[in-house]
Motif scaffolding. Structure first.
Motif, PDB file in Angstrom:
ATOM      1  N   GLY A 206       0.709  -1.157  -0.169  1.00 56.16           N
ATOM      2  CA  GLY A 206       0.055   0.164   0.047  1.00 56.16           C
ATOM      3  C   GLY A 206       0.965   1.238  -0.011  1.00 56.16           C
ATOM      4  O   GLY A 206       1.887   1.370   0.835  1.00 56.16           O
ATOM      5  N   LEU A 207       0.488   2.340  -0.838  1.00 58.66           N
ATOM      6  CA  LEU A 207       1.311   3.336  -0.847  1.00 58.66           C
ATOM      7  C   LEU A 207      -0.083   4.700  -0.465  1.00 58.66           C
ATOM      8  O   LEU A 207      -0.996   4.721  -1.080  1.00 58.66           O
ATOM      9  CB  LEU A 207       1.843   3.626  -2.032  1.00 58.66           C
ATOM     10  CG  LEU A 207       2.389   4.959  -2.609  1.00 58.66           C
ATOM     11  CD1 LEU A 207       3.656   5.135  -1.624  1.00 58.66           C
ATOM     12  CD2 LEU A 207       2.874   5.103  -3.945  1.00 58.66           C
ATOM     13  N   GLY A 208       0.322   5.347   0.659  1.00 57.82           N
ATOM     14  CA  GLY A 208      -0.572   6.214   1.056  1.00 57.82           C
ATOM     15  C   GLY A 208      -0.350   7.468   1.584  1.00 57.82           C
ATOM     16  O   GLY A 208       0.961   7.873   1.553  1.00 57.82           O
ATOM     17  N   HIS A 209      -1.083   8.256   2.206  1.00 55.61           N
ATOM     18  CA  HIS A 209      -0.672   9.515   3.011  1.00 55.61           C
ATOM     19  C   HIS A 209       0.144   9.442   3.976  1.00 55.61           C
ATOM     20  O   HIS A 209       0.857  10.361   4.319  1.00 55.61           O
ATOM     21  CB  HIS A 209      -2.132  10.232   3.513  1.00 55.61           C
ATOM     22  CG  HIS A 209      -3.217  10.538   2.134  1.00 55.61           C
ATOM     23  ND1 HIS A 209      -2.526  11.483   1.280  1.00 55.61           N
ATOM     24  CD2 HIS A 209      -4.264  10.235   2.089  1.00 55.61           C
ATOM     25  CE1 HIS A 209      -3.611  11.490   0.310  1.00 55.61           C
ATOM     26  NE2 HIS A 209      -4.602  10.696   0.798  1.00 55.61           N
ATOM     27  N   ASP A 210       0.262   8.363   4.572  1.00 50.70           N
ATOM     28  CA  ASP A 210       1.201   7.940   5.545  1.00 50.70           C
ATOM     29  C   ASP A 210       2.566   7.421   5.247  1.00 50.70           C
ATOM     30  O   ASP A 210       3.307   6.965   5.852  1.00 50.70           O
ATOM     31  CB  ASP A 210       0.524   7.008   6.684  1.00 50.70           C
ATOM     32  CG  ASP A 210       0.132   5.694   6.092  1.00 50.70           C
ATOM     33  OD1 ASP A 210       0.209   5.463   5.271  1.00 50.70           O
ATOM     34  OD2 ASP A 210      -0.627   5.016   6.974  1.00 50.70           O
ATOM     35  N   SER A 211       2.771   7.453   3.930  1.00 48.58           N
ATOM     36  CA  SER A 211       4.145   6.580   3.542  1.00 48.58           C
ATOM     37  C   SER A 211       5.140   7.256   3.813  1.00 48.58           C
ATOM     38  O   SER A 211       6.437   6.700   4.138  1.00 48.58           O
ATOM     39  CB  SER A 211       3.880   6.327   1.926  1.00 48.58           C
ATOM     40  OG  SER A 211       2.779   5.359   1.689  1.00 48.58           O
ATOM     41  N   LEU A 212       5.115   8.503   3.523  1.00 47.29           N
ATOM     42  CA  LEU A 212       6.257   9.387   4.089  1.00 47.29           C
ATOM     43  C   LEU A 212       6.740   9.324   5.540  1.00 47.29           C
ATOM     44  O   LEU A 212       7.838   9.330   5.625  1.00 47.29           O
ATOM     45  CB  LEU A 212       6.106  10.815   3.614  1.00 47.29           C
ATOM     46  CG  LEU A 212       7.105  11.996   3.758  1.00 47.29           C
ATOM     47  CD1 LEU A 212       8.343  11.437   2.833  1.00 47.29           C
ATOM     48  CD2 LEU A 212       6.799  13.593   3.681  1.00 47.29           C
ATOM     49  N   MET A 213       5.544   9.088   6.161  1.00 45.62           N
ATOM     50  CA  MET A 213       5.881   8.861   7.681  1.00 45.62           C
ATOM     51  C   MET A 213       6.828   7.841   7.965  1.00 45.62           C
ATOM     52  O   MET A 213       7.777   7.720   8.666  1.00 45.62           O
ATOM     53  CB  MET A 213       4.596   8.858   8.542  1.00 45.62           C
ATOM     54  CG  MET A 213       4.670   8.735   9.896  1.00 45.62           C
ATOM     55  SD  MET A 213       3.161   8.270  10.752  1.00 45.62           S
ATOM     56  CE  MET A 213       2.719   6.618  10.125  1.00 45.62           C
ATOM     57  N   TRP A 214       6.090   6.493   7.498  1.00 41.02           N
ATOM     58  CA  TRP A 214       6.883   5.215   7.562  1.00 41.02           C
ATOM     59  C   TRP A 214       8.308   5.175   6.988  1.00 41.02           C
ATOM     60  O   TRP A 214       9.116   4.717   7.756  1.00 41.02           O
ATOM     61  CB  TRP A 214       6.017   4.211   6.896  1.00 41.02           C
ATOM     62  CG  TRP A 214       4.792   3.769   7.340  1.00 41.02           C
ATOM     63  CD1 TRP A 214       3.484   3.756   6.735  1.00 41.02           C
ATOM     64  CD2 TRP A 214       4.350   3.385   8.772  1.00 41.02           C
ATOM     65  NE1 TRP A 214       2.608   3.679   7.550  1.00 41.02           N
ATOM     66  CE2 TRP A 214       2.986   3.473   8.751  1.00 41.02           C
ATOM     67  CE3 TRP A 214       5.105   3.571   9.956  1.00 41.02           C
ATOM     68  CZ2 TRP A 214       2.307   3.159  10.030  1.00 41.02           C
ATOM     69  CZ3 TRP A 214       4.390   3.148  11.185  1.00 41.02           C
ATOM     70  CH2 TRP A 214       3.110   2.968  11.109  1.00 41.02           C
TER      71      TRP A 214
END
Length: 276
Positions: A116-124
Motif C-alpha cells: 500500500g502507498l498512502g498519505h502515511d507512506s512518507l511517515m513510515w
C-alpha cells in the motif's frame, strides 16, 4: 725511606694534577652539554612544527559537528513540513500507528515492506531513516501522483488477481498442502501466492512487513487475502532471525511475529518450527 725535602714537590704535583683533571672534566661537560642543546634545538625546530602543522591540518580536515551532527536530514525535514501543513488524515489512527512504531524504534534502520502507498507512506519511510522502505501499490496513477510529491519514496506497481467475493474459496484453498508448504512465494503453486512482484522483493530479507492494501471494501475489490498470505510466507521462508508482520484493516491492526531458528530448519525438506 725518602728524604723529607721530597714531600713538598710531590704535594704540588698532586694538586696540579687534580686541578688539571677537574678542568678537563669541566671543559668536556660544557662541550657535551652545548652539543646536546644544539641537537635538541634542531630536533625541536624540525619535529615540533611538523607535529603542530599536522594537528592543525587534521583539525581543518575534520568536519565540524555543528555542520553535520546537528543538521536535520532533508527527508526528515520534508516530512515535518508536510505533516505540519497537511490537512489530510493518514489512514491509521495514532493508536494504530504506535503499534508499528514500537517495533520500528527497536529495529530501524531495517528492511521494511509495505503493501500500500498512502498519505502515511512518507511517515513510515522517515521513521525507518537510513533503512530501506518499499511500497507495493495497485493503482498506477496514484503511484505517479505520489512520486511527483515525494520522489524519494521507493514504490512498485502490483497486480492482484483475487477478489473479495472469492475470499471464502481462497481461504479454504489456503489449507491445502500446496499452500501450507514453506517455500519461496514466486515458485509456489498456491492460489494465494503473489507471483508478479519485482524480483528484488522476493530476494530481500524483510524485517518488517505491513499489509495495508489492496482495496477490500467491496465485492469486486482484490481484498487482502493474497497480500496477507504472501507476507506470512516471506516471513516464514527467511533463513534465520525474526520478521514482524502487521495487518491493518479499517478497525484494527493485527501484529504477528515470525521467529525462525535456523537450527530447527531442514534445508532439504524446507521444514521449520515457527513461533508465532
Amino acid at each position: 725511606m725518602r728524604s723529607r725535602t721530597q714531600y713538598p714537590m710531590n704535594t704540588k704535583l698532586l694538586v696540579i694534577a687534580i686541578i688539571v683533571v677537574f678542568f678537563l672534566l669541566f671543559v668536556f661537560r660544557s662541550t657535551f652539554s652545548s652539543s646536546n642543546d644544539q641537537v635538541s634545538s634542531q630536533i625541536a625546530q624540525k619535529v615540533i612544527p611538523k607535529a603542530v602543522s599536522g594537528s592543525l591540518r587534521n583539525i581543518q580536515k575534520s568536519p565540524k559537528c555543528s555542520e553535520t551532527c546537528n543538521k536535520i536530514p532533508p527527508s526528515l525535514a520534508q516530512a515535518l513540513v508536510h505533516y505540519s501543513t497537511s490537512t489530510i488524515t493518514p489512514q491509521q489512527t495514532s493508536k494504530e500507528i504506535s503499534v508499528t512504531k514500537k517495533i520500528l524504534d527497536m529495529k530501524s534502520p531495517c528492511n521494511f515492506l509495505v503493501f500500500g502507498l498512502g498519505h502515511d507512506s512518507l511517515m513510515w519511510s522517515s521513521l525507518n531513516f537510513n533503512g530501506r522502505t518499499v511500497f507495493l501499490e495497485e493503482d498506477k496513477a496514484w503511484i505517479e501522483q505520489i512520486k511527483k510529491r515525494f520522489p524519494m519514496l521507493e514504490s512498485y506497481h502490483v497486480t492482484y488477481d483475487s477478489k473479495v467475493n472469492q475470499a471464502d474459496g481462497l481461504m479454504e484453498a489456503g489449507k491445502g498442502p500446496e499452500c501450507t508448504a514453506v517455500g519461496e512465494t514466486r515458485h509456489s503453486v498456491c492460489q494465494l501466492a503473489l507471483k508478479g512482484l519485482p524480483e528484488d522483493v522476493y530476494e530481500t530479507t524483510w524485517d518488517l512487513i505491513m499489509v495495508d492494501a489492496p482495496t477490500g471494501y467491496y465485492d469486486e475489490a482484490p481484498g487482502r487475502m493474497s497480500a496477507i498470505y504472501t507476507a506470512g510466507m516471506m516471513a516464514r521462508n527467511r533463513a534465520e532471525g525474526e520478521t514482524d508482520v502487521f495487518v491493518h484493516d479499517e478497525t484494527l491492526v493485527i501484529y504477528l511475529s515470525f521467529i525462525v531458528d535456523s537450527s530447527l530448519c531442514s534445508r532439504k525438506k524446507r521444514s521449520c518450527n515457527y513461533q508465532i
